[in-house]
Design a protein around this motif. Structure first.
Motif, short mmCIF file in Angstrom:
data_model
loop_
_atom_site.label_atom_id
_atom_site.label_comp_id
_atom_site.label_asym_id
_atom_site.label_seq_id
_atom_site.Cartn_x
_atom_site.Cartn_y
_atom_site.Cartn_z
N THR A 5 0.88 -1.12 0.04
CA THR A 5 0.09 -0.13 -0.01
C THR A 5 0.82 1.36 0.00
OG1 THR A 5 -1.76 -0.98 0.96
CG2 THR A 5 -1.76 1.30 1.20
N HIS A 6 2.01 1.33 0.81
CA HIS A 6 2.91 2.44 0.78
C HIS A 6 3.55 2.70 -0.56
CE1 HIS A 6 5.60 5.35 2.49
NE2 HIS A 6 6.62 4.52 1.94
N PHE A 7 4.03 1.34 -1.00
CA PHE A 7 4.41 1.59 -2.57
C PHE A 7 3.60 2.26 -3.58
CE2 PHE A 7 5.82 -0.16 -6.62
CZ PHE A 7 6.99 0.29 -6.67
N ARG A 8 2.27 1.85 -3.29
CA ARG A 8 1.12 2.30 -4.26
C ARG A 8 1.26 3.80 -4.37
NH1 ARG A 8 -3.04 0.19 -2.64
NH2 ARG A 8 -4.25 1.97 -1.92
N HIS A 9 1.04 4.35 -2.82
CA HIS A 9 0.92 5.72 -2.51
C HIS A 9 2.14 6.43 -3.15
CE1 HIS A 9 -2.43 4.98 -0.19
NE2 HIS A 9 -1.72 4.69 0.96
N VAL A 10 3.42 5.86 -3.10
CA VAL A 10 4.48 6.71 -3.66
C VAL A 10 4.46 6.68 -5.18
CG1 VAL A 10 7.02 6.25 -4.11
CG2 VAL A 10 6.07 5.88 -1.76
N ILE A 11 4.00 5.53 -5.73
CA ILE A 11 3.56 5.64 -7.26
C ILE A 11 2.68 6.70 -7.74
CG2 ILE A 11 2.72 4.33 -9.05
CD1 ILE A 11 5.66 3.42 -8.40
N ASP A 12 1.47 6.82 -6.95
CA ASP A 12 0.39 7.90 -7.07
C ASP A 12 0.93 9.25 -6.75
OD1 ASP A 12 -1.35 5.72 -7.59
OD2 ASP A 12 -2.22 5.86 -5.65
N LEU A 13 1.93 9.44 -5.85
CA LEU A 13 2.39 10.74 -5.72
C LEU A 13 3.30 11.29 -6.80
CD1 LEU A 13 2.43 13.31 -3.81
CD2 LEU A 13 4.43 12.02 -2.56
N ASN A 14 3.95 10.06 -7.29
CA ASN A 14 5.06 10.22 -8.37
C ASN A 14 4.06 10.84 -9.88
OD1 ASN A 14 8.06 10.22 -8.21
ND2 ASN A 14 7.19 8.79 -6.93
N LEU A 15 2.97 10.12 -9.95
CA LEU A 15 1.96 10.35 -10.91
C LEU A 15 1.34 11.64 -11.07
CD1 LEU A 15 0.39 9.51 -13.72
CD2 LEU A 15 -1.29 8.53 -11.90
N ALA A 16 1.21 12.26 -9.83
CA ALA A 16 0.56 13.44 -9.58
C ALA A 16 1.82 14.53 -10.08
CB ALA A 16 0.21 13.75 -8.04
N MET A 17 3.09 14.08 -9.69
CA MET A 17 4.24 14.98 -10.19
C MET A 17 4.29 15.30 -11.66
SD MET A 17 5.28 15.96 -7.35
CE MET A 17 3.48 15.73 -6.74
N ILE A 18 4.13 13.97 -12.16
CA ILE A 18 4.15 13.95 -13.74
C ILE A 18 3.16 15.03 -14.21
CG2 ILE A 18 4.00 12.78 -15.91
CD1 ILE A 18 4.97 10.40 -14.59
N LEU A 19 1.92 15.01 -13.92
CA LEU A 19 0.81 15.67 -14.25
C LEU A 19 1.03 17.44 -14.10
CD1 LEU A 19 -2.44 13.48 -13.44
CD2 LEU A 19 -1.01 13.80 -15.47
N MET A 20 1.50 17.43 -12.63
CA MET A 20 1.79 18.88 -12.35
C MET A 20 2.95 19.35 -12.98
SD MET A 20 1.11 18.37 -8.15
CE MET A 20 1.42 20.09 -8.04
N SER A 21 3.78 18.65 -13.45
CA SER A 21 5.03 19.12 -14.11
C SER A 21 4.60 19.85 -15.68
CB SER A 21 5.89 17.99 -14.20
OG SER A 21 5.80 16.91 -15.09
N THR A 22 3.37 19.67 -16.06
CA THR A 22 3.08 20.13 -17.28
C THR A 22 3.08 21.60 -17.23
OG1 THR A 22 0.86 19.64 -16.96
CG2 THR A 22 1.86 17.97 -18.22
N SER A 23 2.78 22.08 -15.92
CA SER A 23 2.77 23.51 -15.97
C SER A 23 3.90 24.38 -16.20
CB SER A 23 2.56 23.79 -14.25
OG SER A 23 3.75 23.65 -13.29
N GLY A 24 5.26 23.69 -16.35
CA GLY A 24 6.37 24.37 -16.90
C GLY A 24 6.44 24.80 -18.24
N SER A 25 5.93 23.99 -18.91
CA SER A 25 5.86 24.01 -20.62
C SER A 25 4.59 24.82 -20.98
CB SER A 25 5.80 22.85 -21.30
OG SER A 25 6.90 22.04 -21.22
#
Length: 293
Positions: A5-25
């Motif tokens: 479960t903890h590993f899934r939370h880490v993956i989910d948080l990194n997916l959020a980072m990818i989506l949020m990183s589109t703000s730069g471009s």
């Protein structure tokens, strides 16, 4: 099971980072004054989130007497964070704008124990200092006439506002859905930014719809909501340091879509920041494994 479960939370948080990183471009691409862009971002994202919450039957009620002031303050901090961040992007580039913003784990590591009365974690302070060295490499020559330096300063202000907002919401995520908190922040920020429509030329919005809608839906409605939900499973400092992967994703997106190739000092600085992400991810996962053994 808890480790999985903890590993899934880490993956989910990194997916959020990818989506949020589109703000730069997107922030570099959208040719509108940043305050205007942010107003439309808040309006459209609020609409998307409202539809989502109704579809999922998410409770949008909040206790105004108990939480109203905190949510209004968080909305103002979020709006200020976005505006200063977009100025940072306009003055520099995707790499420098995003990496300068990610000094916020340093601010968080020092502010969280003070504001939330929690214990100082020297791991976070040390890793935050390493990230700060990476930021320094972006502009070793400090010249206020240099637009890149100006961009970094706007990024530092943005990072401070972002850290304060995340800390402020830490105690609220246990009481409300992430979508609920994000919806009200967007709605309030949109109201607070109404005056910008009379102060800036917003006629260019007619040519910017696809990018602005993407910013509102992918980056904001989905990405930021996932990040707020992630605060339920990590301390603010841990989530902040893990989220330092966001500029790495953002730089890659900028290279693909805007053809912005970072210089070597930017790459080295980014590598130091990424190092903090890897170390904290391994450390937090190992800590969780020990607690469940």
């Amino acid at each position: 099971m808890k480790q999985t479960t903890h590993f899934r939370h880490v993956i989910d948080l990194n997916l959020a980072m990818i989506l949020m990183s589109t703000s730069g471009s997107l922030g570099r691409y959208i040719a509108l004054p940043p305050p205007v862009t942010i107003w439309w971002r808040c309006l459209l994202a609020a609409i998307f989130l409202y539809i989502f919450c109704r579809w999922k039957k998410i409770n949008l009620s909040i206790n105004l007497a108990h939480d109203g002031f905190s949510i209004i303050t968080a909305a103002a901090l979020l709006g200020g964070h976005w505006v200063t961040y977009f100025y940072a992007l306009h003055l520099s580039n995707v790499a420098i704008g995003m990496l300068s913003l990610f000094t916020y784990p340093v601010f968080t590591a020092f502010l969280e124990p003070i504001l939330l009365k929690s214990k100082f974690n020297f791991w976070h302070i040390g890793l935050g200092a390493l990230a700060l060295v990476g930021i320094y490499l972006l502009a070793p020559d400090f010249d206020m006439e240099n637009s890149y330096v100006q961009g970094i300063l706007f990024g530092l202000v943005s990072s401070l506002l972002y850290a304060l907002r995340n800390i402020l919401l830490k105690k609220k995520v246990a009481r409300y859905q992430g979508s609920t908190l994000m919806f009200y922040q967007l709605l309030i920020a949109m109201v607070l930014f109404v005056p910008v429509l009379f102060l800036y030329d917003s006629s260019g919005i007619t040519e910017q719809w696809p990018a602005v809608i993407t910013l509102a839906l992918v980056t904001t409605a989905i990405g930021h909501t996932m990040f707020i939900m992630g605060l339920k499973h990590f301390s603010v400092s841990t989530a902040s340091i893990i989220s330092s992967s966001q500029p790495i994703y953002g730089i890659i997106i900028g290279m693909i879509f805007l053809h912005e190739i970072p210089q070597w000092n930017t790459i080295i600085g980014g590598a130091l920041i990424l190092t903090t992400v890897v170390i904290e991810s391994i450390r937090s996962y190992s800590s969780s494994a020990r607690n469940t053994s």
